[in-house]
Design a protein around this motif. Structure first.
Motif, PDB file in Angstrom:
ATOM      1  N   ALA A  65     -32.469  19.097   3.599  1.00 35.21           N
ATOM      2  CA  ALA A  65     -32.162  19.859   4.764  1.00 35.21           C
ATOM      3  C   ALA A  65     -31.285  20.868   4.412  1.00 35.21           C
ATOM      4  O   ALA A  65     -31.008  21.912   4.645  1.00 35.21           O
ATOM      5  N   ARG A  66     -30.244  20.263   3.446  1.00 33.26           N
ATOM      6  CA  ARG A  66     -29.047  21.250   3.369  1.00 33.26           C
ATOM      7  C   ARG A  66     -29.439  22.364   2.387  1.00 33.26           C
ATOM      8  O   ARG A  66     -28.955  23.377   2.686  1.00 33.26           O
ATOM      9  N   TYR A  68     -32.575  23.780   2.143  1.00 32.45           N
ATOM     10  CA  TYR A  68     -33.505  24.642   2.754  1.00 32.45           C
ATOM     11  C   TYR A  68     -32.874  25.196   4.264  1.00 32.45           C
ATOM     12  O   TYR A  68     -33.505  26.268   4.646  1.00 32.45           O
ATOM     13  N   TRP A  69     -32.300  24.293   4.884  1.00 30.58           N
ATOM     14  CA  TRP A  69     -31.760  24.899   6.492  1.00 30.58           C
ATOM     15  C   TRP A  69     -30.116  25.081   6.289  1.00 30.58           C
ATOM     16  O   TRP A  69     -29.603  25.290   7.452  1.00 30.58           O
ATOM     17  N   SER A  70     -29.531  25.049   5.139  1.00 31.89           N
ATOM     18  CA  SER A  70     -28.091  25.130   5.088  1.00 31.89           C
ATOM     19  C   SER A  70     -27.371  24.206   5.980  1.00 31.89           C
ATOM     20  O   SER A  70     -26.176  24.606   6.344  1.00 31.89           O
ATOM     21  N   THR A  71     -27.727  23.222   6.525  1.00 28.90           N
ATOM     22  CA  THR A  71     -27.250  22.434   7.265  1.00 28.90           C
ATOM     23  C   THR A  71     -27.942  20.794   7.337  1.00 28.90           C
ATOM     24  O   THR A  71     -28.959  20.761   6.884  1.00 28.90           O
ATOM     25  N   THR A  72     -27.192  19.800   7.864  1.00 25.74           N
ATOM     26  CA  THR A  72     -27.876  18.464   7.924  1.00 25.74           C
ATOM     27  C   THR A  72     -27.867  18.041   9.250  1.00 25.74           C
ATOM     28  O   THR A  72     -26.982  18.576  10.255  1.00 25.74           O
ATOM     29  N   THR A  75     -32.376  17.137  12.698  1.00 28.70           N
ATOM     30  CA  THR A  75     -33.585  16.894  12.958  1.00 28.70           C
ATOM     31  C   THR A  75     -33.793  15.728  14.023  1.00 28.70           C
ATOM     32  O   THR A  75     -34.914  14.983  14.281  1.00 28.70           O
ATOM     33  N   PHE A 138     -40.164  22.464  12.052  1.00 30.61           N
ATOM     34  CA  PHE A 138     -39.384  23.221  11.270  1.00 30.61           C
ATOM     35  C   PHE A 138     -39.869  23.771   9.595  1.00 30.61           C
ATOM     36  O   PHE A 138     -39.470  24.653   9.136  1.00 30.61           O
ATOM     37  N   VAL A 139     -41.193  23.239   9.654  1.00 26.96           N
ATOM     38  CA  VAL A 139     -41.752  23.780   8.312  1.00 26.96           C
ATOM     39  C   VAL A 139     -43.134  24.424   8.484  1.00 26.96           C
ATOM     40  O   VAL A 139     -43.353  25.709   7.964  1.00 26.96           O
TER      41      VAL A 139
END
Length: 140
Positions: A65-66, A68-72, A75, A138-139
């Motif tokens: 998550a960090r 690919y999406w720059s955050t956690t 979800t 998301f994917v």
């Protein structure tokens, strides 16, 4: 690369289901008074492997998550259930280690251990549902 996490967790869950089937034989012996063979060493090995893989998978999921999406923690229910699983994984590992290192006849601790890990498997199976929604939203 994002598919590595769900595949890894699926393998961990399959191993946990196998450990559960091995542990059920012990339950049959202890509580149902059936004479069955129990492969202690295999149960311990597979159980440790499954619990360890779930822990690594949690870390891996956070890292994915960090990266690919720059955050956690975005979800929703998927990460929340994972964090509910964390203390149960630690409890399952700790009780399993106590029973493995200090072998003696017990009734309550194995029941708590087995119930805890059965709940973990149910949560892991629910994670397939929440994880599918993460992939879909998301994917895919």
């Amino acid at each position: 690369m994002l598919y590595f996490h769900p595949v890894f967790q699926a393998v961990a869950t399959l191993l946990a289901l196998y450990a559960l089937t091995l542990g059920f034989r012990r339950f049959q012996f202890n509580h149902l008074k059936k004479r069955v063979a129990f492969n202690w060493k295999r149960h311990v090995f597979v159980g440790r492997l499954a619990l360890g893989m779930w822990m690594l998978g949690m870390v891996g999921g956070l890292m994915m998550a960090r990266i690919y999406w720059s955050t956690t923690l975005l979800t929703g229910l998927h990460w929340q259930v994972a964090f509910w699983m964390l203390p149960l994984i630690l409890f399952g590992f700790a009780t399993g280690e106590v029973m493995n290192r200090l072998k003696e006849p017990r009734k309550i601790l194995p029941l708590l251990h087995g119930l805890n890990n059965l709940i973990l498997i149910c949560l892991a199976l629910f994670q397939f549902y929440t994880g599918w929604h993460v992939l879909k939203d998301f994917v895919l």
